[in-house]
Design a protein around this motif. Structure first.
Motif, mmCIF file in Angstrom:
data_model
loop_
_atom_site.group_PDB
_atom_site.id
_atom_site.type_symbol
_atom_site.label_atom_id
_atom_site.label_comp_id
_atom_site.label_asym_id
_atom_site.label_seq_id
_atom_site.Cartn_x
_atom_site.Cartn_y
_atom_site.Cartn_z
ATOM 1 N N VAL A 61 -0.416 9.924 10.494
ATOM 2 C CA VAL A 61 0.226 8.772 11.130
ATOM 3 C C VAL A 61 1.527 8.414 10.409
ATOM 4 C CG1 VAL A 61 -0.029 6.346 11.747
ATOM 5 C CG2 VAL A 61 -1.966 7.897 12.010
ATOM 6 N N CYS A 62 1.511 8.492 9.092
ATOM 7 C CA CYS A 62 2.721 8.130 8.340
ATOM 8 C C CYS A 62 3.820 9.167 8.507
ATOM 9 C CB CYS A 62 2.372 7.901 6.874
ATOM 10 S SG CYS A 62 1.443 6.360 6.621
ATOM 11 N N ARG A 63 3.465 10.415 8.715
ATOM 12 C CA ARG A 63 4.486 11.408 9.060
ATOM 13 C C ARG A 63 5.124 11.071 10.399
ATOM 14 N NH1 ARG A 63 1.424 16.904 6.952
ATOM 15 N NH2 ARG A 63 2.622 17.167 5.035
ATOM 16 N N TRP A 64 4.328 10.582 11.332
ATOM 17 C CA TRP A 64 4.881 10.162 12.622
ATOM 18 C C TRP A 64 5.874 9.016 12.421
ATOM 19 C CZ3 TRP A 64 4.781 5.548 15.383
ATOM 20 C CH2 TRP A 64 5.251 5.618 16.701
ATOM 21 N N LEU A 65 5.527 8.039 11.586
ATOM 22 C CA LEU A 65 6.438 6.936 11.310
ATOM 23 C C LEU A 65 7.743 7.438 10.680
ATOM 24 C CD1 LEU A 65 3.964 4.269 9.923
ATOM 25 C CD2 LEU A 65 5.358 4.031 11.988
ATOM 26 N N ALA A 66 7.616 8.371 9.740
ATOM 27 C CA ALA A 66 8.819 8.931 9.120
ATOM 28 C C ALA A 66 9.678 9.644 10.164
ATOM 29 C CB ALA A 66 8.432 9.885 7.993
ATOM 30 N N ASP A 67 9.040 10.345 11.096
ATOM 31 C CA ASP A 67 9.779 11.043 12.147
ATOM 32 C C ASP A 67 10.488 10.069 13.088
ATOM 33 O OD1 ASP A 67 8.983 13.486 11.157
ATOM 34 O OD2 ASP A 67 7.360 13.767 12.611
ATOM 35 N N GLN A 68 10.015 8.830 13.149
ATOM 36 C CA GLN A 68 10.654 7.805 13.978
ATOM 37 C C GLN A 68 11.872 7.190 13.288
ATOM 38 O OE1 GLN A 68 9.415 7.280 17.256
ATOM 39 N NE2 GLN A 68 8.354 9.109 16.507
ATOM 40 N N GLY A 69 12.155 7.634 12.063
ATOM 41 C CA GLY A 69 13.328 7.156 11.352
ATOM 42 C C GLY A 69 13.092 5.945 10.472
ATOM 43 N N CYS A 70 11.841 5.660 10.150
ATOM 44 C CA CYS A 70 11.558 4.494 9.307
ATOM 45 C C CYS A 70 12.155 4.682 7.911
ATOM 46 C CB CYS A 70 10.053 4.268 9.210
ATOM 47 S SG CYS A 70 9.310 3.710 10.755
ATOM 48 N N LYS A 71 12.675 3.610 7.352
ATOM 49 C CA LYS A 71 13.309 3.672 6.030
ATOM 50 C C LYS A 71 12.343 3.339 4.903
ATOM 51 C CE LYS A 71 15.086 -1.109 6.268
ATOM 52 N NZ LYS A 71 16.307 -1.938 6.342
ATOM 53 N N ALA A 72 11.197 2.753 5.225
ATOM 54 C CA ALA A 72 10.161 2.415 4.244
ATOM 55 C C ALA A 72 8.855 2.266 4.998
ATOM 56 C CB ALA A 72 10.497 1.119 3.500
ATOM 57 N N LEU A 73 7.746 2.438 4.288
ATOM 58 C CA LEU A 73 6.425 2.338 4.914
ATOM 59 C C LEU A 73 5.583 1.307 4.182
ATOM 60 C CD1 LEU A 73 5.503 6.104 5.480
ATOM 61 C CD2 LEU A 73 6.724 4.558 7.027
ATOM 62 N N VAL A 74 4.879 0.499 4.957
ATOM 63 C CA VAL A 74 3.880 -0.424 4.410
ATOM 64 C C VAL A 74 2.525 0.023 4.926
ATOM 65 C CG1 VAL A 74 3.046 -2.800 4.353
ATOM 66 C CG2 VAL A 74 5.514 -2.335 4.294
ATOM 67 N N ILE A 75 1.644 0.387 4.005
ATOM 68 C CA ILE A 75 0.290 0.781 4.382
ATOM 69 C C ILE A 75 -0.546 -0.487 4.377
ATOM 70 C CG2 ILE A 75 -1.584 2.426 3.965
ATOM 71 C CD1 ILE A 75 1.312 3.573 4.402
ATOM 72 N N ALA A 76 -0.621 -1.128 5.539
ATOM 73 C CA ALA A 76 -1.226 -2.460 5.649
ATOM 74 C C ALA A 76 -2.721 -2.352 5.906
ATOM 75 C CB ALA A 76 -0.535 -3.247 6.754
ATOM 76 N N CYS A 77 -3.354 -1.485 5.137
ATOM 77 C CA CYS A 77 -4.785 -1.209 5.286
ATOM 78 C C CYS A 77 -5.322 -0.905 3.898
ATOM 79 C CB CYS A 77 -4.978 -0.013 6.220
ATOM 80 S SG CYS A 77 -6.683 0.576 6.362
ATOM 81 N N ASN A 78 -6.269 -1.706 3.434
ATOM 82 C CA ASN A 78 -6.812 -1.492 2.099
ATOM 83 C C ASN A 78 -7.485 -0.132 1.974
ATOM 84 O OD1 ASN A 78 -6.788 -4.178 0.295
ATOM 85 N ND2 ASN A 78 -6.943 -4.742 2.445
ATOM 86 N N THR A 79 -8.244 0.268 2.989
ATOM 87 C CA THR A 79 -8.955 1.543 2.919
ATOM 88 C C THR A 79 -7.984 2.712 2.852
ATOM 89 O OG1 THR A 79 -10.827 0.605 4.134
ATOM 90 C CG2 THR A 79 -10.665 3.004 4.064
ATOM 91 N N ALA A 80 -6.944 2.692 3.686
ATOM 92 C CA ALA A 80 -5.951 3.774 3.662
ATOM 93 C C ALA A 80 -5.201 3.786 2.341
ATOM 94 C CB ALA A 80 -4.986 3.610 4.830
ATOM 95 N N THR A 81 -4.898 2.614 1.795
ATOM 96 C CA THR A 81 -4.231 2.565 0.494
ATOM 97 C C THR A 81 -5.104 3.190 -0.575
ATOM 98 O OG1 THR A 81 -2.988 0.563 1.080
ATOM 99 C CG2 THR A 81 -3.258 1.034 -1.263
ATOM 100 N N VAL A 82 -6.363 2.814 -0.601
ATOM 101 C CA VAL A 82 -7.288 3.322 -1.619
ATOM 102 C C VAL A 82 -7.343 4.844 -1.605
ATOM 103 C CG1 VAL A 82 -9.749 3.511 -2.178
ATOM 104 C CG2 VAL A 82 -8.716 1.255 -1.839
ATOM 105 N N HIS A 83 -7.423 5.434 -0.413
ATOM 106 C CA HIS A 83 -7.697 6.866 -0.320
ATOM 107 C C HIS A 83 -6.472 7.741 -0.083
ATOM 108 C CE1 HIS A 83 -11.868 5.951 -0.573
ATOM 109 N NE2 HIS A 83 -11.889 5.294 0.563
ATOM 110 N N ALA A 84 -5.318 7.146 0.237
ATOM 111 C CA ALA A 84 -4.205 7.999 0.646
ATOM 112 C C ALA A 84 -2.858 7.656 0.041
ATOM 113 C CB ALA A 84 -4.080 7.967 2.176
ATOM 114 N N VAL A 85 -2.699 6.511 -0.623
ATOM 115 C CA VAL A 85 -1.343 6.118 -1.015
ATOM 116 C C VAL A 85 -0.727 7.100 -2.006
ATOM 117 C CG1 VAL A 85 -1.918 4.571 -2.949
ATOM 118 C CG2 VAL A 85 0.108 4.119 -1.552
ATOM 119 N N GLN A 86 -1.521 7.665 -2.896
ATOM 120 C CA GLN A 86 -0.972 8.611 -3.860
ATOM 121 C C GLN A 86 -0.478 9.876 -3.162
ATOM 122 O OE1 GLN A 86 -0.355 7.938 -7.056
ATOM 123 N NE2 GLN A 86 0.715 9.902 -7.145
#
Length: 281
Positions: A61-86
């Protein structure tokens, strides 16, 4: 990667609708910024999904956001942050801001030094959460409870029914009995229960929500990278979901009191539930 334009959008991602509580804080603090919100509602909630699935799907999903031209990403999900932010920070060349339960501010605020933590099961069992808890050893006693069923209820727009209140009472009463005077809302969905919680527990527990802190951290990171939108910009907010757009529109209206259009997008194929995270790297 080229320097993104200052008027490029900020991507905000959640497995469902909880991240709208973070979007609300970002919009309040950074009114000139354009925002692109994506809810992976087709696969929500993440809180009870296998860790490897959460990591792999979050990266998709975050690759899709990057492909949309986003300049920064906020992972507004505790579970996704825990398991994927690194993994995200190792993979995508963008400022990436995650969320985590506000244990530290709760410990500082608590007078009884007994703190309740309400979060998803996956957040509570994650290594990142365990490290955060260990870093505060001795500062307070943390009573951690998985809010089973709450995310599903909020995704339906139910933030105050008798069933939700009964669930909350079951989660909170043991904390109150143990002397907790502070409650950490450890899932971005849970701030939408604030009115109900205040009615139920009154002034017996202070509520700790990290949405405003995430917005402030985002503002700092944009300034550090020189990519903040200029005052006077004409911002937009785009809402997307991997499920029914009409449901997201209805929930934006109900939870944010905003009349907005939403769109359904396809990010496929999703990894199988037993996928090893490395398959998408």
């Amino acid at each position: 990667m080229n320097q993104p334009a200052n008027d490029a959008p900020i991507g905000i991602f959640d497995s469902g609708l909880g991240g709208l509580s973070v979007l609300r804080e970002i919009r309040a603090l950074l009114p000139h910024e354009s925002l692109l919100y994506i809810a992976d509602s087709k696969y929500a909630p993440y809180g009870e999904k296998p860790e490897r699935f959460v990591e792999a799907r979050t990266l998709q999903v975050c690759r899709w956001l990057a492909d949309q031209g986003c300049k920064a990403l906020v992972i507004a999900c505790n579970t996704a942050t825990v398991h994927a932010v690194q993994t995200l920070r190792e993979t995508l060349p963008l400022p990436i801001i995650g969320v985590e339960p506000g244990l530290k501010p709760a410990a500082a605020a608590s007078r009884s030094k007994v703190v309740g933590v309400l979060a998803t099961a996956n957040t509570l069992k994650g290594a990142k959460f365990a490290r955060l808890l260990a870093s505060l050893d001795g500062e307070s006693r943390f009573l951690c409870t998985a809010g089973i069923g709450l995310v599903d209820a909020i995704e339906r727009g139910d933030v105050g029914s008798a069933a939700v209140r009964a669930s909350l009472a079951g989660f909170l009463q043991p904390m109150l009995d143990a002397g907790a005077d502070t409650l950490v809302l450890g899932c971005t969905h849970y701030p939408f229960l604030t009115d109900t919680l205040v009615e139920m527990i009154g002034g017996r527990m202070a509520l700790i929500d990290t949405g405003a802190a995430v917005a402030r951290q985002l503002a700092r990171r944009l300034a550090e990278h020189g990519i903040a939108a200029a005052p006077g910009a004409a911002p937009f907010t785009r809402y997307a979901t991997t499920k029914e757009a009409s449901h997201l529109q209805d929930m934006v209206a109900a939870l944010l009191h905003v009349d907005a259009q939403a769109e359904t997008i396809v990010i496929e194929p999703a990894p199988p539930l037993d996928a090893a995270a490395h398959v998408l790297r």
